[in-house]
Design an enzyme around this catalytic site. Structure first.
Site, PDB file in Angstrom:
ATOM      1  N   VAL A  86     -25.764   0.197 -15.858  1.00  0.00           N
ATOM      2  CA  VAL A  86     -25.133   0.707 -17.072  1.00  0.00           C
ATOM      3  C   VAL A  86     -25.247   2.233 -17.115  1.00  0.00           C
ATOM      4  O   VAL A  86     -26.351   2.787 -17.103  1.00  0.00           O
ATOM      5  CB  VAL A  86     -25.772   0.083 -18.333  1.00  0.00           C
ATOM      6  CG1 VAL A  86     -25.114   0.634 -19.592  1.00  0.00           C
ATOM      7  CG2 VAL A  86     -25.677  -1.445 -18.286  1.00  0.00           C
ATOM      8  N   LYS A  87     -24.081   2.879 -17.170  1.00  0.00           N
ATOM      9  CA  LYS A  87     -24.055   4.346 -17.157  1.00  0.00           C
ATOM     10  C   LYS A  87     -23.949   4.854 -18.591  1.00  0.00           C
ATOM     11  O   LYS A  87     -23.035   4.470 -19.330  1.00  0.00           O
ATOM     12  CB  LYS A  87     -22.848   4.796 -16.323  1.00  0.00           C
ATOM     13  CG  LYS A  87     -22.906   6.199 -15.793  1.00  0.00           C
ATOM     14  CD  LYS A  87     -21.759   6.405 -14.806  1.00  0.00           C
ATOM     15  CE  LYS A  87     -21.742   7.783 -14.236  1.00  0.00           C
ATOM     16  NZ  LYS A  87     -20.532   8.027 -13.440  1.00  0.00           N
ATOM     17  N   LEU A  88     -24.890   5.716 -18.957  1.00  0.00           N
ATOM     18  CA  LEU A  88     -25.021   6.186 -20.339  1.00  0.00           C
ATOM     19  C   LEU A  88     -24.943   7.708 -20.388  1.00  0.00           C
ATOM     20  O   LEU A  88     -25.533   8.382 -19.535  1.00  0.00           O
ATOM     21  CB  LEU A  88     -26.379   5.764 -20.900  1.00  0.00           C
ATOM     22  CG  LEU A  88     -26.664   4.255 -20.916  1.00  0.00           C
ATOM     23  CD1 LEU A  88     -28.163   3.997 -20.978  1.00  0.00           C
ATOM     24  CD2 LEU A  88     -25.949   3.606 -22.099  1.00  0.00           C
TER      25      LEU A  88
END
Ligand code: E4P
Length: 217
Positions: A86-88
């Site tokens: 998951v890229k935040l």
């Protein structure tokens, strides 16, 4: 050093995978849009298509900018495929979401990092990867490689597990310099990977070997 390709183009991902040196893929909303992938269902399907080509990690970026939205979106992305990271974004709610996911064993990539302080926060929040954008710093006359070196020193000082994912790579020299500094990963376009193959003396030498072989056979 792991090699990730920074694209949502399936043909390029397949080409890099076929080379046998690919360790993963990073995407972002701009890269998805560039390939004409729009609409939530199409975007989610595209992530799965990418996961089915490569064996390594595939970063999928959330669009939400608030904590609750990032958690909801990130959980949906993570449930798509075990390879999804998951890229935040590197904002306060992104750091809170990073801590939330790392506490639950969901892997994260904190993106849009432009300073050592931001990288320190991402590591404190348990990020799996931190993505300093070195090319975009170079674009504004700031030494992007220096940032990679600073983060390397800080992470080594405290033995943080967070992996440095040098992003916004523009060319082969970025890859080589990042490898010298000790970046854990680099993500770049296919050209930055294939460019490492090239040397005129290799081509000249091979032509000579083949010509000499022909003379005797
Ligand atoms: C990283 O994950 C980003 O997708 C990317 O490296 C940004 O690169 P750019 O500056 O070439 O857009």
């Amino acid at each position: 050093m792991k090699f990730f390709i920074d694209t949502a183009n399936l043909a390029q991902i397949e080409e890099a995978q076929a080379l046998g040196v690919l360790d993963g893929v990073t995407t972002n909303p701009s890269l998805m849009a560039k390939e004409g992938i729009t609409g939530k269902d199409n975007i989610l399907k595209h992530y799965v298509d990418i996961c089915n080509i490569v064996e390594g990690d595939v970063s999928a970026e959330v669009i939400a900018t608030d904590f609750e939205g990032m958690v909801k979106e990130g959980e949906e992305l993570a449930s798509l495929h075990p390879q999804i990271v998951v890229k935040l974004p590197m904002i306060a709610d992104g750091i809170k979401a990073c801590k939330y996911f790392s506490d639950r064993g969901i892997r994260t990539n904190v993106t849009l990092v432009f300073s050592a302080g931001q990288a320190l926060l991402a590591a404190k929040a348990g990020a799996t990867y931190v993505s300093p954008f070195l090319g975009r710093l170079d674009d504004i006359s700031t030494d992007g490689l220096n940032l990679i070196a600073e983060i390397r020193q800080i992470y080594d000082n405290y033995e943080f597990d967070t992996q440095i994912l040098a992003a916004s790579i523009r060319h082969t020299m970025h890859v080589i310099e990042c490898a010298k500094i000790g970046s854990d990963v680099m993500t770049g376009p296919l050209s930055s990977i294939k460019g490492l193959l090239k040397h005129p003396l290799t081509d000249i030498g091979l032509a000579q070997f083949l010509a000499d072989y022909k003379k005797g056979n």
